[in-house]
Every structure is written in structure tokens, then in C-alpha cells.
Design a protein around this motif. Structure first.
Motif, PDB file in Angstrom:
ATOM      1  N   HIS A  52       0.818  -1.421   0.420  1.00 12.04           N
ATOM      2  CA  HIS A  52      -0.014  -0.111  -0.094  1.00 12.04           C
ATOM      3  C   HIS A  52       0.969   1.310  -0.124  1.00 12.04           C
ATOM      4  N   GLY A  53       2.095   1.343   0.852  1.00  4.96           N
ATOM      5  CA  GLY A  53       3.492   2.559   0.344  1.00  4.96           C
ATOM      6  C   GLY A  53       3.006   2.805   2.281  1.00  4.96           C
ATOM      7  N   PHE A  54       3.452   4.132   2.230  1.00  6.15           N
ATOM      8  CA  PHE A  54       3.405   5.114   3.702  1.00  6.15           C
ATOM      9  C   PHE A  54       2.095   5.262   3.490  1.00  6.15           C
ATOM     10  N   ASN A  55       1.322   5.092   4.276  1.00  7.79           N
ATOM     11  CA  ASN A  55       0.000   5.633   4.093  1.00  7.79           C
ATOM     12  C   ASN A  55      -0.345   5.130   5.590  1.00  7.79           C
ATOM     13  N   GLU A  56      -1.825   5.562   5.578  1.00  6.29           N
ATOM     14  CA  GLU A  56      -2.983   5.730   6.655  1.00  6.29           C
ATOM     15  C   GLU A  56      -3.366   4.233   5.747  1.00  6.29           C
ATOM     16  N   ARG A  57      -3.714   3.700   4.880  1.00  5.18           N
ATOM     17  CA  ARG A  57      -4.498   2.904   4.609  1.00  5.18           C
ATOM     18  C   ARG A  57      -3.914   1.487   4.812  1.00  5.18           C
ATOM     19  N   ALA A  58      -2.384   1.961   4.483  1.00  2.77           N
ATOM     20  CA  ALA A  58      -1.171   0.341   5.207  1.00  2.77           C
ATOM     21  C   ALA A  58      -1.356   0.028   6.685  1.00  2.77           C
ATOM     22  N   ILE A  59      -1.282   1.308   7.155  1.00  3.34           N
ATOM     23  CA  ILE A  59      -1.973   1.216   8.898  1.00  3.34           C
ATOM     24  C   ILE A  59      -3.012   0.401   9.190  1.00  3.34           C
ATOM     25  N   PRO A 143       9.708   0.448  -4.207  1.00  2.00           N
ATOM     26  CA  PRO A 143       8.508   0.886  -5.185  1.00  2.00           C
ATOM     27  C   PRO A 143       7.848   2.436  -4.377  1.00  2.00           C
ATOM     28  N   HIS A 144       7.667   2.459  -3.664  1.00  2.00           N
ATOM     29  CA  HIS A 144       7.202   3.859  -3.091  1.00  2.00           C
ATOM     30  C   HIS A 144       7.790   4.536  -1.645  1.00  2.00           C
ATOM     31  N   LEU A 145       9.389   5.057  -2.385  1.00  2.95           N
ATOM     32  CA  LEU A 145       9.824   5.450  -2.128  1.00  2.95           C
ATOM     33  C   LEU A 145      10.097   6.958  -2.602  1.00  2.95           C
ATOM     34  N   SER A 146       9.571   7.331  -3.504  1.00  2.00           N
ATOM     35  CA  SER A 146       9.046   7.918  -4.733  1.00  2.00           C
ATOM     36  C   SER A 146       7.965   8.949  -3.514  1.00  2.00           C
ATOM     37  N   GLN A 147       6.932   8.284  -2.525  1.00  2.00           N
ATOM     38  CA  GLN A 147       6.200   9.131  -1.489  1.00  2.00           C
ATOM     39  C   GLN A 147       7.056   9.196  -0.131  1.00  2.00           C
ATOM     40  N   LEU A 148       7.921   8.541   0.135  1.00  2.00           N
ATOM     41  CA  LEU A 148       8.696   8.331   1.236  1.00  2.00           C
ATOM     42  C   LEU A 148       9.005   9.799   1.106  1.00  2.00           C
ATOM     43  N   LEU A 149      10.018  10.000   0.510  1.00  2.00           N
ATOM     44  CA  LEU A 149      10.870  11.011   0.375  1.00  2.00           C
ATOM     45  C   LEU A 149      10.220  12.372   0.085  1.00  2.00           C
ATOM     46  N   SER A 150       9.028  12.155  -0.869  1.00  2.00           N
ATOM     47  CA  SER A 150       8.159  12.968  -0.981  1.00  2.00           C
ATOM     48  C   SER A 150       7.901  13.588   0.474  1.00  2.00           C
ATOM     49  N   ILE A 151       7.510  12.506   1.909  1.00  2.00           N
ATOM     50  CA  ILE A 151       7.296  12.635   2.812  1.00  2.00           C
ATOM     51  C   ILE A 151       8.128  13.775   3.514  1.00  2.00           C
ATOM     52  N   LEU A 152       9.104  13.344   3.128  1.00  2.00           N
ATOM     53  CA  LEU A 152      10.528  14.069   4.062  1.00  2.00           C
ATOM     54  C   LEU A 152      10.674  14.861   3.502  1.00  2.00           C
ATOM     55  N   LEU A 204      16.644   8.832  -4.055  1.00  2.00           N
ATOM     56  CA  LEU A 204      16.064   9.315  -5.246  1.00  2.00           C
ATOM     57  C   LEU A 204      15.646   8.656  -6.390  1.00  2.00           C
ATOM     58  N   PHE A 205      17.623   7.885  -6.843  1.00  2.00           N
ATOM     59  CA  PHE A 205      17.978   7.090  -7.473  1.00  2.00           C
ATOM     60  C   PHE A 205      16.802   5.718  -8.004  1.00  2.00           C
ATOM     61  N   MET A 206      17.241   5.184  -7.111  1.00  2.00           N
ATOM     62  CA  MET A 206      16.412   4.464  -6.277  1.00  2.00           C
ATOM     63  C   MET A 206      15.331   3.870  -6.556  1.00  2.00           C
ATOM     64  N   ALA A 207      14.121   5.393  -6.205  1.00  2.00           N
ATOM     65  CA  ALA A 207      12.804   5.857  -6.668  1.00  2.00           C
ATOM     66  C   ALA A 207      12.224   5.774  -7.957  1.00  2.00           C
ATOM     67  N   GLN A 208      13.528   5.156  -8.743  1.00  2.00           N
ATOM     68  CA  GLN A 208      12.928   5.606 -10.298  1.00  2.00           C
ATOM     69  C   GLN A 208      13.834   4.719 -11.168  1.00  2.00           C
ATOM     70  N   ASP A 209      14.850   3.191  -9.986  1.00  2.00           N
ATOM     71  CA  ASP A 209      15.597   2.649 -11.009  1.00  2.00           C
ATOM     72  C   ASP A 209      14.405   1.258 -11.207  1.00  2.00           C
ATOM     73  N   LYS A 210      14.597   0.604 -12.807  1.00  2.00           N
ATOM     74  CA  LYS A 210      14.205  -0.084 -12.967  1.00  2.00           C
ATOM     75  C   LYS A 210      14.589  -1.656 -13.280  1.00  2.00           C
ATOM     76  N   SER A 211      16.145  -1.331 -12.992  1.00  2.00           N
ATOM     77  CA  SER A 211      17.009  -2.048 -13.631  1.00  2.00           C
ATOM     78  C   SER A 211      17.260  -3.660 -12.221  1.00  2.00           C
ATOM     79  N   PRO A 212      16.987  -4.340 -13.153  1.00  2.00           N
ATOM     80  CA  PRO A 212      17.329  -5.838 -11.767  1.00  2.00           C
ATOM     81  C   PRO A 212      17.366  -6.126 -10.742  1.00  2.00           C
ATOM     82  N   ASP A 213      16.793  -6.003  -9.758  1.00  2.00           N
ATOM     83  CA  ASP A 213      17.696  -5.981  -8.001  1.00  2.00           C
ATOM     84  C   ASP A 213      18.358  -4.786  -7.781  1.00  2.00           C
TER      85      ASP A 213
END
Length: 260
Positions: A52-59, A143-152, A204-213
Motif C-alpha cells: 500500500h505504501g506509506f499511508n494510513e491504508r497500510a496502517i 516502489p514507494h520510495l518516491s512517496q517516502l522522499l516526498s513526505i520527508l 532518489l535514484f533507487m525510487a526511479q530505478d527499473k534495473s534488475p535487483d
């Protein structure tokens, strides 16, 4: 040399009276691992944030799984003020929990080893090893690092009192437990700010990285950290410029994430 003596000789170059007086074992969290808060947030981070990501739905999903009432939600973030972009206090506490527990995770075994050894026998890992070990812990929530960094990166109390200090503690711990040469002067601050900037850039790079592992992320992180240590960038410029660089890195993350 005892742990305390080693700590004093290597760490206390900055004003921090609480360094060896933390009331809670997971400082700055205000609860221990046997608490209800820890149980809920740990279950949320492990089992529901990846979906779900870093949000109330997950909690809420975690509370339902643990068969706890929704009233617990309001108590989770009681120490946090809502952000002006309406990020709930409970979500801010979840983000703080992620940052703190992952920081402790990379040094837990090393802390035990250091406590039972002296300077001569402690086998300190490389700074690069700890840096990449911390990035490894991001994989389940990548997959949710974008959301995390945005909150931070939201300007406000949470950024000043939680996000930036925790980033500083991470850099401090990575230097302290590694075989990196330290210095009891201005370079102490400069080094940690530079490492913090490198870590923010890597996330930030990891949030957009689509490479294997996330292979490209670790290549990027290694190059970024090598540039900091090899060229000695943390020994140049002024403190104001270094803090400016750190804040610009976080603001860059925010601006880039709004385009995702």
C-alpha cells in the motif's frame, strides 16, 4: 579500550548531551520493541507498506490483521504535528519508524561486537559496505520510495525535528562503525553532510530505478560515495554551502517526485 572510552574518542565532537543517555533503546522513538506502537508499526512496515505504501491504508490494514480497533490509529502519531499537506501524524510516525529501525538494523551486530572488543580487535567494515547495506534494506519498499522522499521533503516541523536529524544520525553511525578515518574538527560536520547528501541522491535514484535487483542504484551509490571520499569533497567549501547542498538535494527529490 572500553566502549565508552572509544565512543568519547571517536564521536563526541558535536554538542549532544543525550548521546549516551537515551531513555529509550530505539532513540528517538519514544517506545520500546515490546510496546503496542512498535508491534503495529513493525507489522505495517513488513506486511503492508510493500503493498500500500506509506499511508494510513497500510496502517489500517495492519490494525485489522492484528485485530485492533481504529482508535489505536490516533495514538500512534501523538508526538507528531500534521504536515500542512495533510500527511497524518500516524503516517509521519510510520516514516520515522522506518528511518530509525533501518538505521539500527545496519549496526546492531556491529554494536554487540564493538561492546565486546577493543580498538585492536574490532573488525570494522568499509563505509561503502554500510552505505550499501542500508540501501539493501530499502528493497521491500523501493516502489514507494518516491512517496517516502516526498513526505520527508515537506518543509515543516517533521523535516527539521525528525527527517534531517535522523539522516544525520545515519551518516554519523556509518562513519562511527566503519573503518573510515575521522577527524575532531570542522571536517566532522562536513563529512557527515556530504554522506547524507550522497544517501539522499541514492534513494532518489533507487525510487526511479527499473534495473534488475536495483543493480544500477548500487553502481550509482558506489560512484557517489567514492567521489565523496576519494576527492575529499567534505573537506572543502563552507558549512553553509554544505547544508545548502543537503537541502537542495531534498528539494530536488521533491520536485522530481512531483513529476512521477
Amino acid at each position: 579500550m572500553s566502549r565508552i572510552a572509544r565512543s568519547i574518542s571517536r564521536r563526541l565532537y558535536h554538542p549532544n548531551a543525550l548521546e549516551h543517555q537515551a531513555k529509550f533503546p530505539l532513540f528517538p522513538l519514544t517506545y520500546g520493541s515490546d510496546s503496542l506502537q512498535y508491534k503495529v508499526l513493525n507489522n505495517t512496515l513488513k506486511n503492508h507498506v510493500p503493498e500500500h505504501g506509506f499511508n494510513e491504508r497500510a496502517i489500517v490494514a495492519s490494525l485489522n490483521e492484528l485485530e485492533l480497533g481504529s482508535s489505536v490509529l490516533s495514538a500512534l502519531g501523538s508526538d507528531n504535528s500534521p504536515s500542512f499537506l495533510n500527511v497524518a501524524p500516524s503516517v509521519l510516525e510510520l516514516v520515522k519508524f522506518h528511518l530509525v529501525t533501518k538505521r539500527y538494523a545496519i549496526t546492531q551486530e556491529l554494536d554487540s561486537e564493538l561492546a565486546n572488543s577493543d580498538t585492536a580487535t574490532y573488525n570494522a567494515p568499509a563505509l561503502k559496505t554500510l552505505f550499501q547495506r542500508r540501501l539493501e534494506l530499502n528493497k521491500p519498499v523501493a516502489p514507494h520510495l518516491s512517496q517516502l522522499l516526498s513526505i520527508l521533503s515537506i518543509p515543516g516541523e517533521f523535516l527539521v525535528k525528525s527527517a534531517l536529524p535522523e539522516l544525520h544520525r545515519l551518516s554519523d553511525d556509518m562513519v562511527y562503525y566503519s573503518n573510515e578515518t575521522d577527524s575532531p574538527d570542522f571536517a566532522w560536520y562536513s563529512k557527515r553532510v556530504a554522506i547524507s547528501s550522497a544517501f539522499v541522491s541514492s534513494e532518489l535514484f533507487m525510487a526511479q530505478d527499473k534495473s534488475p535487483d536495483y543493480g544500477q542504484t548500487f553502481e550509482f551509490a558506489a560512484e557517489k560515495l567514492d567521489r565523496v571520499t576519494r576527492l575529499g569533497q567534505y573537506y572543502t567549501n563552507t558549512e553553509e554551502y554544505l547544508w545548502y547542498t543537503l537541502l537542495m538535494s531534498i528539494n530536488l527529490a521533491k520536485s522530481q517526485l512531483t513529476r512521477c
